[in-house]
Motif scaffolding. Sequence first.
Motif, short mmCIF file in Angstrom:
data_model
loop_
_atom_site.label_atom_id
_atom_site.label_comp_id
_atom_site.label_asym_id
_atom_site.label_seq_id
_atom_site.Cartn_x
_atom_site.Cartn_y
_atom_site.Cartn_z
N HIS A 166 0.83 -1.20 0.00
CA HIS A 166 0.00 0.00 0.00
C HIS A 166 0.87 1.26 0.00
O HIS A 166 1.99 1.27 0.52
N LEU A 167 0.31 2.31 -0.58
CA LEU A 167 0.96 3.61 -0.58
C LEU A 167 0.90 4.23 0.81
O LEU A 167 0.07 3.85 1.64
N ASP A 168 1.76 5.20 1.04
CA ASP A 168 1.64 6.06 2.21
C ASP A 168 0.77 7.24 1.79
O ASP A 168 1.20 8.12 1.06
N HIS A 169 -0.47 7.22 2.22
CA HIS A 169 -1.45 8.23 1.79
C HIS A 169 -1.41 9.49 2.65
O HIS A 169 -2.19 10.41 2.41
N ARG A 170 -0.53 9.53 3.64
CA ARG A 170 -0.50 10.69 4.52
C ARG A 170 0.15 11.89 3.81
O ARG A 170 0.94 11.73 2.89
N GLU A 171 -0.25 13.08 4.28
CA GLU A 171 0.30 14.29 3.69
C GLU A 171 1.78 14.44 4.04
O GLU A 171 2.21 14.01 5.11
N PRO A 172 2.58 15.04 3.15
CA PRO A 172 3.98 15.28 3.48
C PRO A 172 4.10 16.28 4.61
O PRO A 172 3.35 17.26 4.67
N ALA A 173 5.01 16.02 5.53
CA ALA A 173 5.18 16.90 6.68
C ALA A 173 6.10 18.07 6.34
O ALA A 173 6.99 17.97 5.48
N GLY A 174 5.85 19.21 6.99
CA GLY A 174 6.76 20.34 6.90
C GLY A 174 6.73 21.09 5.59
O GLY A 174 7.71 21.76 5.24
N VAL A 175 5.63 20.99 4.85
CA VAL A 175 5.53 21.73 3.59
C VAL A 175 4.32 22.65 3.66
O VAL A 175 3.44 22.50 4.51
N ALA A 176 4.25 23.61 2.75
CA ALA A 176 3.14 24.55 2.72
C ALA A 176 1.84 23.83 2.39
O ALA A 176 1.84 22.76 1.76
N LEU A 177 0.72 24.43 2.80
CA LEU A 177 -0.58 23.81 2.57
C LEU A 177 -0.83 23.56 1.09
O LEU A 177 -1.41 22.54 0.71
N ALA A 178 -0.40 24.48 0.25
CA ALA A 178 -0.63 24.31 -1.19
C ALA A 178 0.03 23.04 -1.70
O ALA A 178 -0.50 22.37 -2.60
N GLU A 179 1.17 22.68 -1.13
CA GLU A 179 1.84 21.44 -1.53
C GLU A 179 1.17 20.24 -0.88
O GLU A 179 1.03 19.19 -1.49
N GLN A 180 0.76 20.38 0.38
CA GLN A 180 0.08 19.28 1.05
C GLN A 180 -1.19 18.87 0.30
O GLN A 180 -1.51 17.69 0.18
N TYR A 181 -1.92 19.87 -0.19
CA TYR A 181 -3.20 19.61 -0.85
C TYR A 181 -3.09 19.52 -2.36
O TYR A 181 -4.11 19.53 -3.06
N ALA A 182 -1.88 19.41 -2.87
CA ALA A 182 -1.70 19.19 -4.30
C ALA A 182 -2.10 17.75 -4.64
O ALA A 182 -2.05 16.87 -3.78
N PRO A 183 -2.51 17.47 -5.89
CA PRO A 183 -2.84 16.09 -6.27
C PRO A 183 -1.68 15.14 -5.98
O PRO A 183 -0.53 15.44 -6.31
N ARG A 184 -2.01 13.98 -5.39
CA ARG A 184 -0.97 13.06 -4.96
C ARG A 184 -0.93 11.78 -5.80
O ARG A 184 0.11 11.18 -5.97
N HIS A 185 -2.08 11.32 -6.24
CA HIS A 185 -2.11 10.11 -7.05
C HIS A 185 -3.41 10.06 -7.85
O HIS A 185 -4.32 10.86 -7.62
N THR A 186 -3.48 9.13 -8.77
CA THR A 186 -4.70 8.94 -9.54
C THR A 186 -5.66 8.01 -8.80
O THR A 186 -5.24 7.24 -7.93
N VAL A 187 -6.93 8.07 -9.18
CA VAL A 187 -7.89 7.04 -8.80
C VAL A 187 -8.61 6.60 -10.06
O VAL A 187 -8.84 7.40 -10.97
N THR A 188 -8.92 5.31 -10.11
CA THR A 188 -9.74 4.79 -11.21
C THR A 188 -11.20 4.91 -10.81
O THR A 188 -11.57 4.65 -9.66
N VAL A 189 -12.02 5.31 -11.75
CA VAL A 189 -13.43 5.61 -11.47
C VAL A 189 -14.33 4.59 -12.18
O VAL A 189 -14.13 4.29 -13.36
N GLN A 190 -15.30 4.06 -11.43
CA GLN A 190 -16.27 3.14 -12.02
C GLN A 190 -17.11 3.89 -13.06
O GLN A 190 -17.67 4.95 -12.77
N PRO A 191 -17.22 3.35 -14.27
CA PRO A 191 -17.83 4.13 -15.36
C PRO A 191 -19.31 4.40 -15.18
O PRO A 191 -19.82 5.41 -15.67
#
Length: 273
Positions: A146-171
Motif C-alpha cells: 500500500h501507498l503512504d497516503h499521509r500528507e507530506p510533513a513540513g511543507v506549505a498547505l498548497a503542496e500538502q493539498y496538491a494532487p498526490r495520485h490517480t484514482v480509477t473511477v467506475q464508469p
Amino acid sequence: MWPTDLDLSAPLVWMPADHRLLGEGERAQPYLLLGDKYARAVKVCAQAQPVMFPLADADSVPALLAAVDGVVLTGSPSNVHPRHFGEPPTDPALPLDEARDEVTLAVVRAALQLGVPLLGICRGLQEINVALGGSLHQRVHTLPGHLDHREPAGVALAEQYAPRHTVTVQPDSLLARLAGGAAEVRVNSLHGQGIRRLAPGLRAVAHAPDGLIEAVEFPAARSFALAVQWHPEWRCWEDALSSAIWRAFGEAVRQRRAQRTRRVAEGVSHPRE
C-alpha cells in the motif's frame, strides 16, 4: 432590519463540530471547531449556508435533520474510534474524537433514512462506512503493497493539498458523471486510515493504485449520497471535479430546500417520510 445582502432562502447545510482542547496544560479549554475550507466550499461552491449545532447529541439528530437541507461530514485531524468496528486502537497516539463519533454516526444512518443529501470527505467517508457496518485500516501506510497516503510533513498547505495520485473511477457511477466520464482522475488524497471492509449497501466507485477504496456511493439513497477520501473542499473553484461535486450537492440541497419550504407553506411541520 436584516442586511439587504442576506439570502434567507439559502439551503442550510449541517457541518459537524470537532471537539478540541486548545491551550497548554491546565490552561487548556474545550472548543468546538469547523475548518474554514469546508465551510467556504459549502458557501462558495455549493451556494448554501453552512450551519453548526454545538453540543448536539445522537437523540437530537432526527429533529435537527428536519431543519436542514443537507449534511457535509468533514475531514478532521481525528479518527473514528476503532471500538465502533470492534477493534482497540493500534496506535496510542491516535487522535480520537468520540463526542463527534456519537453525533456523526447517528447522522449518517438518519440522513440516509430520511433522504437528506449527504457528502462525506476524508473522515466523513470513514464515518459513513463505519456507521453502516464497515471497518477501517487504522494505519494504511503499514500495510504491505500500500501507498503512504499521509500528507507530506513540513511543507506549505498548497503542496500538502496538491494532487498526490490517480484514482480509477467506475464508469456507471455518479462520480464518473461528475468527472465527465474520465476513467482516471488525480486527487489530493491525505489520510492515515482507510476502508478495510466495505459496509453493506455501499458501492466502491473509485480506487487508488494500491487498491484502496477512495470513493463510495449509496445506490439505494433517495437523494445525493457520495463520499470521497480526498479533499474536494480545497480551493474547490479551481478544480473541475471538485467544482462538479459541490455543484451537484448544491443542486440536491436546493431541491430539499424547495420541498421543505413547500411543506411549511402547506402547514406540515415535519417531513412525510
